[in-house]
Design a protein around this motif. Structure first.
Motif, PDB file in Angstrom:
ATOM      1  N   CYS A  15      30.728  52.986  41.071  1.00  0.00           N
ATOM      2  CA  CYS A  15      30.539  51.791  40.252  1.00  0.00           C
ATOM      3  C   CYS A  15      30.010  52.187  38.879  1.00  0.00           C
ATOM      4  O   CYS A  15      28.972  52.834  38.762  1.00  0.00           O
ATOM      5  CB  CYS A  15      29.557  50.871  40.961  1.00  0.00           C
ATOM      6  N   THR A  16      30.741  51.787  37.862  1.00  0.00           N
ATOM      7  CA  THR A  16      30.357  52.130  36.493  1.00  0.00           C
ATOM      8  C   THR A  16      29.769  50.935  35.748  1.00  0.00           C
ATOM      9  O   THR A  16      29.561  50.993  34.545  1.00  0.00           O
ATOM     10  CB  THR A  16      31.585  52.686  35.735  1.00  0.00           C
ATOM     11  N   CYS A  17      29.533  49.850  36.458  1.00  0.00           N
ATOM     12  CA  CYS A  17      28.978  48.649  35.821  1.00  0.00           C
ATOM     13  C   CYS A  17      27.579  48.948  35.253  1.00  0.00           C
ATOM     14  O   CYS A  17      26.764  49.564  35.930  1.00  0.00           O
ATOM     15  CB  CYS A  17      28.810  47.518  36.821  1.00  0.00           C
ATOM     16  N   TYR A  27      26.949  41.726  44.687  1.00  0.00           N
ATOM     17  CA  TYR A  27      27.922  42.506  43.909  1.00  0.00           C
ATOM     18  C   TYR A  27      29.319  41.939  44.144  1.00  0.00           C
ATOM     19  O   TYR A  27      29.732  41.698  45.271  1.00  0.00           O
ATOM     20  CB  TYR A  27      27.862  43.978  44.339  1.00  0.00           C
ATOM     21  N   CYS A  35      34.376  47.268  40.948  1.00  0.00           N
ATOM     22  CA  CYS A  35      34.778  48.684  40.878  1.00  0.00           C
ATOM     23  C   CYS A  35      35.336  49.211  42.202  1.00  0.00           C
ATOM     24  O   CYS A  35      35.490  50.412  42.370  1.00  0.00           O
ATOM     25  CB  CYS A  35      33.581  49.538  40.478  1.00  0.00           C
TER      26      CYS A  35
HETATM   27 ZN    ZN Z   1      30.819  48.173  39.383  1.00  0.00          ZN
END
Ligand code: ZN
Ligand code: GLU
Length: 292
Positions: free
Chosen positions: A97-99, A112, A116
């Motif tokens: 996850c790059t959030c 969530y 991602c």
């Molecule tokens: Zn994410």
């Protein structure tokens, strides 16, 4: 064979609430003639406080709560957490996850929302999250104090993190791996973790681990309703009269110690506690009130 544990985080000195949990966990293990292990949960390095480990060890000894085997430290066990993460990666149960924090906040959801999920290949500077089946993932367990518990983690938390973007393994992953590898059969801990248990059970299933038996101990609050915690700067333990403190904690745990026992040596109080230990007498209320 019963194997229990006490797993404090060295984020501050031990306070009355954590001593209550330690005492309950110790009595439960000793009454079952089991082992009681001590694990220092020092994985979240930025939150560690200097001197807290020494204070915790010293406090437990001061109250006569001796542990078995060597103390283990999560900071020295990261290779095991990495192995577990690799297994989950291999099973395609995690994603990267790059959030950012603000992106997550923008979704307006405490759960969530799965943005991602398709990023199944390892990514640097990303968090690893466990993919929780949607739209339901109901976990049921029977708590030794609070009885039957149900939580659908797809509705309460959703895909939860196992590894953080700042390269730290999360509490959920570390605690599940350690409890399994150390063969823990019984977990007695604070009721603030009751709502973490379903997540941990789900993670145990993903890793083919056994689920230990959980019992959660009510938290101590002041009569103003304030939680005693290291964060709120709870009064440090008063070391002057360990017998009186142990006796008072046994009262809070519903064990009904006889009045004259409070004047006895702490060893005698602990022996009494083991011989009369009854988990089912612990009040299933989230809060126990005390002002001293
Ligand atoms: Zn994410
Ligand atoms: N380290 C956690 C804490 O101090 C407790 C972990 C556990 O007992 O599962 O809050």
């Amino acid at each position: 064979m019963y194997i229990g544990r006490f797993a404090p985080s060295p984020t501050g000195a031990l306070h009355l609430g954590s001593l209550l949990t330690a005492l309950a966990s110790w009595c439960d293990a000793r009454a079952a003639q089991g082992k009681w292990l001590l694990r220092i949960e020092d994985i979240d390095t930025p939150r560690i406080q200097q001197g807290a480990v020494e204070h915790i060890l010293h406090s437990l000894e001061h109250y006569g709560l001796y542990w078995d085997d060597e103390v283990s430290y999560q900071s020295q066990r990261t290779c095991y957490y990495q192995q577990a993460l690799d297994i989950l990666q291999h099973k395609q149960l995690i994603f990267w996850c790059t959030c950012s924090r603000s992106q997550l906040a923008q979704t307006g959801s405490a759960i969530y929302t799965g943005q991602c999920r398709t990023q199944q290949q390892f990514k640097a500077n990303a968090a690893a999250r466990l993919a929780v089946p949607q739209p339901n993932c109901l976990i049921q367990f029977n708590d030794g104090v609070f009885g039957a518990q149900y939580e659908d983690i797809s509705q309460t938390v959703g895909d939860f993190p196992l590894y953080r973007r700042d390269s730290i393994f999360t509490y959920q992953l570390a605690v599940v791996v350690d409890d399994a590898l150390q063969g823990i059969t019984h977990i007695v801990r604070g009721a603030d973790l009751l709502d973490n248990t379903a997540r941990q059970i789900y993670l145990q299933r993903c890793l083919d681990y056994q689920t230990p038996f959980y019992s959660h101990i009510p938290l101590i609050v002041t009569s103003k309703g304030e939680k005693l915690s290291k964060q709120t700067g709870a009064k440090a333990l008063d070391f002057t009269n360990p017998s009186a403190t142990l006796w008072q904690l046994l009262v809070l745990l519903g064990q009904n110690p006889p009045k004259p026992l409070q004047y006895e040596a702490k060893e005698d109080i602990l022996t009494w506690a083991i011989n009369h230990w009854d988990l089912s007498n612990i009040p299933a209320t989230l809060k126990l009130i005390t002002d001293n």
